[in-house]
Design a protein around this motif. Structure first.
Motif, PDB file in Angstrom:
ATOM      1  N   HIS A 394      55.331  20.581  46.330  1.00  0.00           N
ATOM      2  CA  HIS A 394      54.913  21.316  45.142  1.00  0.00           C
ATOM      3  C   HIS A 394      55.643  22.639  44.981  1.00  0.00           C
ATOM      4  O   HIS A 394      55.122  23.583  44.385  1.00  0.00           O
ATOM      5  N   GLN A 395      56.871  22.690  45.487  1.00  0.00           N
ATOM      6  CA  GLN A 395      57.755  23.791  45.141  1.00  0.00           C
ATOM      7  C   GLN A 395      58.446  23.410  43.837  1.00  0.00           C
ATOM      8  O   GLN A 395      58.945  22.291  43.678  1.00  0.00           O
ATOM      9  N   VAL A 396      58.446  24.316  42.888  1.00  0.00           N
ATOM     10  CA  VAL A 396      59.010  24.047  41.566  1.00  0.00           C
ATOM     11  C   VAL A 396      60.521  24.232  41.602  1.00  0.00           C
ATOM     12  O   VAL A 396      61.011  25.290  41.989  1.00  0.00           O
ATOM     13  N   VAL A 397      61.249  23.200  41.211  1.00  0.00           N
ATOM     14  CA  VAL A 397      62.707  23.274  41.174  1.00  0.00           C
ATOM     15  C   VAL A 397      63.252  23.081  39.767  1.00  0.00           C
ATOM     16  O   VAL A 397      64.457  23.179  39.549  1.00  0.00           O
ATOM     17  N   GLN A 398      62.362  22.800  38.813  1.00  0.00           N
ATOM     18  CA  GLN A 398      62.784  22.648  37.417  1.00  0.00           C
ATOM     19  C   GLN A 398      61.725  23.267  36.514  1.00  0.00           C
ATOM     20  O   GLN A 398      60.670  22.685  36.283  1.00  0.00           O
ATOM     21  N   LEU A 399      62.015  24.482  36.028  1.00  0.00           N
ATOM     22  CA  LEU A 399      61.068  25.155  35.144  1.00  0.00           C
ATOM     23  C   LEU A 399      60.841  24.308  33.893  1.00  0.00           C
ATOM     24  O   LEU A 399      61.787  23.747  33.333  1.00  0.00           O
ATOM     25  N   GLY A 407      49.048  19.898  38.805  1.00  0.00           N
ATOM     26  CA  GLY A 407      48.779  20.777  37.679  1.00  0.00           C
ATOM     27  C   GLY A 407      49.964  21.622  37.267  1.00  0.00           C
ATOM     28  O   GLY A 407      49.963  22.218  36.183  1.00  0.00           O
ATOM     29  N   ALA A 408      50.985  21.710  38.110  1.00  0.00           N
ATOM     30  CA  ALA A 408      52.193  22.471  37.783  1.00  0.00           C
ATOM     31  C   ALA A 408      53.206  21.553  37.085  1.00  0.00           C
ATOM     32  O   ALA A 408      52.942  20.379  36.823  1.00  0.00           O
ATOM     33  N   ARG A 409      54.375  22.091  36.828  1.00  0.00           N
ATOM     34  CA  ARG A 409      55.440  21.319  36.194  1.00  0.00           C
ATOM     35  C   ARG A 409      56.719  21.484  37.013  1.00  0.00           C
ATOM     36  O   ARG A 409      56.992  22.543  37.577  1.00  0.00           O
ATOM     37  N   GLY A 410      57.522  20.427  37.060  1.00  0.00           N
ATOM     38  CA  GLY A 410      58.819  20.508  37.714  1.00  0.00           C
ATOM     39  C   GLY A 410      58.780  20.535  39.227  1.00  0.00           C
ATOM     40  O   GLY A 410      59.728  21.009  39.863  1.00  0.00           O
ATOM     41  N   ILE A 412      59.004  19.151  43.081  1.00  0.00           N
ATOM     42  CA  ILE A 412      59.888  18.178  43.734  1.00  0.00           C
ATOM     43  C   ILE A 412      59.216  16.812  43.810  1.00  0.00           C
ATOM     44  O   ILE A 412      59.855  15.780  43.609  1.00  0.00           O
ATOM     45  N   GLU A 413      57.920  16.790  44.113  1.00  0.00           N
ATOM     46  CA  GLU A 413      57.219  15.515  44.212  1.00  0.00           C
ATOM     47  C   GLU A 413      57.281  14.743  42.904  1.00  0.00           C
ATOM     48  O   GLU A 413      57.575  13.533  42.888  1.00  0.00           O
ATOM     49  N   ALA A 414      57.014  15.409  41.793  1.00  0.00           N
ATOM     50  CA  ALA A 414      57.021  14.741  40.491  1.00  0.00           C
ATOM     51  C   ALA A 414      58.411  14.210  40.159  1.00  0.00           C
ATOM     52  O   ALA A 414      58.567  13.065  39.700  1.00  0.00           O
ATOM     53  N   LEU A 415      59.426  15.022  40.399  1.00  0.00           N
ATOM     54  CA  LEU A 415      60.800  14.604  40.100  1.00  0.00           C
ATOM     55  C   LEU A 415      61.247  13.460  40.998  1.00  0.00           C
ATOM     56  O   LEU A 415      61.887  12.503  40.551  1.00  0.00           O
ATOM     57  N   CYS A 416      60.907  13.553  42.270  1.00  0.00           N
ATOM     58  CA  CYS A 416      61.337  12.549  43.245  1.00  0.00           C
ATOM     59  C   CYS A 416      60.666  11.206  42.982  1.00  0.00           C
ATOM     60  O   CYS A 416      61.323  10.156  42.945  1.00  0.00           O
ATOM     61  N   LEU A 417      59.339  11.225  42.776  1.00  0.00           N
ATOM     62  CA  LEU A 417      58.622   9.972  42.538  1.00  0.00           C
ATOM     63  C   LEU A 417      59.002   9.346  41.199  1.00  0.00           C
ATOM     64  O   LEU A 417      59.028   8.111  41.070  1.00  0.00           O
ATOM     65  N   ALA A 418      59.320  10.183  40.204  1.00  0.00           N
ATOM     66  CA  ALA A 418      59.773   9.646  38.914  1.00  0.00           C
ATOM     67  C   ALA A 418      61.101   8.918  39.066  1.00  0.00           C
ATOM     68  O   ALA A 418      61.316   7.849  38.473  1.00  0.00           O
ATOM     69  N   ALA A 419      62.005   9.488  39.875  1.00  0.00           N
ATOM     70  CA  ALA A 419      63.295   8.835  40.116  1.00  0.00           C
ATOM     71  C   ALA A 419      63.107   7.518  40.867  1.00  0.00           C
ATOM     72  O   ALA A 419      63.769   6.520  40.576  1.00  0.00           O
ATOM     73  N   VAL A 420      62.183   7.504  41.826  1.00  0.00           N
ATOM     74  CA  VAL A 420      61.892   6.267  42.561  1.00  0.00           C
ATOM     75  C   VAL A 420      61.350   5.207  41.610  1.00  0.00           C
ATOM     76  O   VAL A 420      61.731   4.029  41.668  1.00  0.00           O
TER      77      VAL A 420
END
Length: 515
Positions: A394-399, A407-410, A412-420
């Motif tokens: 849950h470190q944000v790497v994409q504002l 509850g946040a945006r961008g 690493i988990e969200a980006l990584c799982l979306a790519a998977v």
């Protein structure tokens, strides 16, 4: 008065020292394996006197924890007696609660897996379903691997219970040891007589009108107080779920009454009387069982065993999982994040940067249904001041990036799982590598270990992809040491469950931050 206070303090210090010395000896016995180790070698490695080692080993042999492994030639005099650990003298259950799966293992004192269970799990199904699933898996493991308690005679290892100086002291003072399991008491980081957790009593009993351990009273949360009638974040109202618009979940005992929290099911009155464990008789009757270690996604409070807003399942906020399981099963329980448990198992089992020697640092990155990290420095798990370290995903790497379940945006988990989910493993590995490079630059760790079911499905893609990002960072920075190495963590799909068992076992052998 001062002298008497000093005397009491000296006694407590002596007791702690004896326990520490016993842990040192047990650790060396386990490390020596089946070949064993002599008393002279134990004295040399621990710095204890031969007389102290003889007393400790005599006590361990009397308790069934150590046994002779033969004799070894000496440079002079009679051959030396070699001692070894008795692995079957103690066991621990390790449970990994994932968002969609429960995996449980039973391990002996060596950490060898002697039984395993795996079953589907819906982490959002509520407290009753989760407690019942853990109880069923644990009881099946104990019944299958350890057999009926009556089948083990009085002379079998652990038949009289595993004992340490802490238990002996509690007996002298008249206060029963928690669970009557001295080694289990040590595994809980000293939560023995006089050091009970919230709402606990040394005897496990309570006075009339007193709330049970882990029970929520009307109008209050485990982690905070609130005014009557005011719902806290994550509490269910009539006919609703906190996280989703699904219909009220059905429970094992029937449908939940409108306005009644799921948590209320954690306390029952059994036929044995109020306060008796529900369904835990099979565990409490197994004399070699030290307890359960439970690992699941965070965030959570490791010290109190209370869940916070588990990512994707905020309705768990404030739930006292440790106390609920202890009351249900009748044995000690330790709760920690899945990544911390896995990292502990790796640090002890030699999977870390130091090969289990007690030094070095590494980050274990777990990519499965979520993404998190377990951090090890100097051979010990780092949990942080509030036991919340390792929320790596849950470190944000994409504002203003895509929304995350936290509850946040961008993140690493969200980006990584979306790519998977798109099947773009190269992009998933690149995103994961970006986070790993940030971590390596911030903490200067020795090694990055990758694990989790998503990594296990394509290990080469992730090891190479993450390694490429770290290599690029090392080239930009220059220097002669090269990039932080990246490799697949050993242990496979049961690595977290095995690490969870070590939450109970590690402190017995001198790894003080296990539980």
């Amino acid at each position: 008065m001062n002298r008497s206070n000093a005397s009491a303090g000296d006694g407590a210090n002596l007791l702690a020292l004896r326990s520490h010395n016993t842990a040192l000896v047990l650790g060396l016995l386990r490390g020596a394996g089946a070949e064993g180790i002599s008393r002279l070698e134990l004295a040399e490695h621990t710095g204890l006197t031969p007389q102290a080692v003889s007393k400790i080993t005599a006590r361990l042999r009397g308790e069934g924890l150590a046994a002779e492994a033969g004799r070894r030639a000496s440079t002079g005099g009679k051959p030396r007696t070699v001692l070894r650990l008795v692995p079957e003298a103690g066991h621990a259950v390790g449970v990994h609660l994932d968002r969609d799966e429960l995996r449980a293992v039973l391990v002996d004192l060596d950490g060898t897996v002697v039984g395993e269970r795996c079953a589907p799990l819906d982490l959002g199904a509520g407290a009753e379903a989760l407690l019942a699933g853990v109880a069923r898996a644990a009881e099946e493991l104990v019944a299958e691997a350890l057999g009926p308690p009556a089948a083990r005679g009085p002379g079998s290892p652990g038949a009289e219970g595993l004992r340490t100086p802490a238990t002996e002291a509690s007996e002298r003072s008249g206060a029963p040891a928690r669970g009557e399991r001295a080694l289990g008491e040590r595994a809980l980081g000293g939560r023995g007589p006089g050091k009970q957790g919230p709402g606990e009593r040394a005897s496990g009993k309570r006075e009339p009108g007193e709330q049970a351990s882990g029970e929520w009273g009307p109008g209050e949360r485990a982690s905070e107080g609130r005014e009557p009638g005011k719902r806290a974040s994550g509490e269910w109202g009539p006919g609703e779920r906190a996280s989703q618009g699904r219909e009220p979940a059905k429970r094992a005992s029937g449908q939940r009454e409108p306005g009644k929290r799921e948590w209320a099911s954690e306390r029952r009155v059994s036929s044995a009387g109020e306060g008796a464990p529900l369904g835990g008789a099979a565990l409490d009757a197994a004399p070699t069982l030290l307890g359960l270690g439970v690992a699941l996604p965070g965030p959570l409070d490791h010290v109190r065993g209370v869940l916070h807003r588990v990512t994707g399942f905020p309705e768990w906020d404030g739930y006292p999982l440790r106390d609920a399981l202890e009351r249900r099963l009748g044995v000690p329980v330790v709760v920690d994040k899945d990544t911390n448990a896995a990292a502990l198992g790796l640090a002890i089992g030699g999977g870390g940067a130091d090969g289990g020697s007690g030094g070095g640092s590494f980050a274990y990155l777990h990519l499965g249904t979520g993404l998190g990290a377990g951090l090890v420095f100097g051979g010990g798990v780092y949990r942080g001041a509030r036991t919340g370290a390792g929320e790596f995903g849950h470190q944000v790497v994409q504002l203003d990036g895509p929304p995350c379940t936290c509850g946040a945006r961008g993140c690493i988990e969200a980006l990584c799982l979306a790519a998977v989910a798109r099947g773009d493993l190269a992009e998933a590995a690149r995103v994961l590598g970006t986070g790993a490079a940030n971590l390596a630059g911030l903490l200067d760790i020795d090694q990055v270990l990758l694990g989790g079911r998503t990594v296990a499905a394509a290990p080469e893609a992730f090891v190479q992809g993450v390694g490429a990002v770290l290599d690029a960072r090392a080239r930009r920075e220059g220097g002669h040491d090269g990039a932080v190495p990246v490799r697949l963590a050993p242990g496979g799909p049961r690595g977290v469950a095995e690490g969870a068992a070590q939450l109970l076992l590690a402190p017995l052998f001198g790894h003080g931050n296990g539980g």
